[in-house]
Design a protein around this motif. Structure first.
Motif, mmCIF file in Angstrom:
data_model
loop_
_atom_site.group_PDB
_atom_site.id
_atom_site.type_symbol
_atom_site.label_atom_id
_atom_site.label_comp_id
_atom_site.label_asym_id
_atom_site.label_seq_id
_atom_site.Cartn_x
_atom_site.Cartn_y
_atom_site.Cartn_z
ATOM 1 N N GLY A 40 6.470 2.038 11.957
ATOM 2 C CA GLY A 40 5.434 1.005 11.972
ATOM 3 C C GLY A 40 4.047 1.579 11.759
ATOM 4 O O GLY A 40 3.222 1.012 11.030
ATOM 5 N N LEU A 41 3.770 2.739 12.374
ATOM 6 C CA LEU A 41 2.468 3.376 12.170
ATOM 7 C C LEU A 41 2.302 3.879 10.739
ATOM 8 O O LEU A 41 1.199 3.835 10.185
ATOM 9 N N LEU A 42 3.387 4.337 10.143
ATOM 10 C CA LEU A 42 3.334 4.760 8.743
ATOM 11 C C LEU A 42 3.001 3.577 7.829
ATOM 12 O O LEU A 42 2.145 3.676 6.946
ATOM 13 N N VAL A 43 3.662 2.450 8.069
ATOM 14 C CA VAL A 43 3.386 1.252 7.267
ATOM 15 C C VAL A 43 1.949 0.786 7.481
ATOM 16 O O VAL A 43 1.246 0.410 6.528
ATOM 17 N N LEU A 44 1.476 0.842 8.723
ATOM 18 C CA LEU A 44 0.099 0.445 9.023
ATOM 19 C C LEU A 44 -0.892 1.331 8.282
ATOM 20 O O LEU A 44 -1.830 0.834 7.651
ATOM 21 N N SER A 45 -0.688 2.643 8.346
ATOM 22 C CA SER A 45 -1.636 3.539 7.689
ATOM 23 C C SER A 45 -1.610 3.385 6.170
ATOM 24 O O SER A 45 -2.655 3.439 5.521
ATOM 25 N N LEU A 46 -0.421 3.170 5.601
ATOM 26 C CA LEU A 46 -0.353 2.959 4.148
ATOM 27 C C LEU A 46 -1.069 1.676 3.730
ATOM 28 O O LEU A 46 -1.764 1.653 2.706
ATOM 29 N N ASN A 47 -0.902 0.616 4.512
ATOM 30 C CA ASN A 47 -1.576 -0.643 4.167
ATOM 31 C C ASN A 47 -3.081 -0.543 4.337
ATOM 32 O O ASN A 47 -3.838 -1.097 3.536
ATOM 33 N N LEU A 48 -3.527 0.144 5.371
ATOM 34 C CA LEU A 48 -4.973 0.304 5.550
ATOM 35 C C LEU A 48 -5.553 1.215 4.481
ATOM 36 O O LEU A 48 -6.668 0.994 4.006
ATOM 37 N N TRP A 49 -4.818 2.239 4.080
ATOM 38 C CA TRP A 49 -5.293 3.138 3.028
ATOM 39 C C TRP A 49 -5.385 2.399 1.692
ATOM 40 O O TRP A 49 -6.339 2.558 0.950
ATOM 41 N N ARG A 50 -4.380 1.585 1.401
ATOM 42 C CA ARG A 50 -4.388 0.816 0.161
ATOM 43 C C ARG A 50 -5.513 -0.218 0.158
ATOM 44 O O ARG A 50 -6.111 -0.489 -0.872
#
Length: 85
Positions: A40-50
């Motif tokens: 979940g944290l990986l998905v969160l960081s990828l979405n915030l980075w994008r």
């Protein structure tokens, strides 16, 4: 709004991973929960980075081939209904 969507993606991803792995392994353990939260944290960081990139600005219409040369709404309606005014 993008921040809220990123959080919702992260929560749903971690819940889905925890559910699938716990079902496959026969129960939820602390290791499975930690791995699910990590996903979940990986998905969160990828979405915030994008989402940090600025949105593309819309281009102006080409005035030679764009809207001004197209027929007006009233002339299209007149040709459709058969009147020539």
């Amino acid at each position: 709004m993008n921040f809220v969507a990123a959080i919702l993606y992260a929560v749903s991803t971690s819940s889905l991973v925890a559910l699938l792995v716990a079902t496959a392994r026969g129960g939820l353990t602390s290791g499975i929960a930690a791995a699910a939260l990590g996903c979940g944290l990986l998905v969160l960081s990828l979405n915030l980075w994008r989402g940090r990139r600025p949105a593309a600005s819309p281009r102006a219409p080409n005035l030679r081939n764009g809207w001004p040369s197209s027929p007006s709404h009233s002339s299209r309606c007149a040709s459709f209904y058969g009147s020539s005014s």
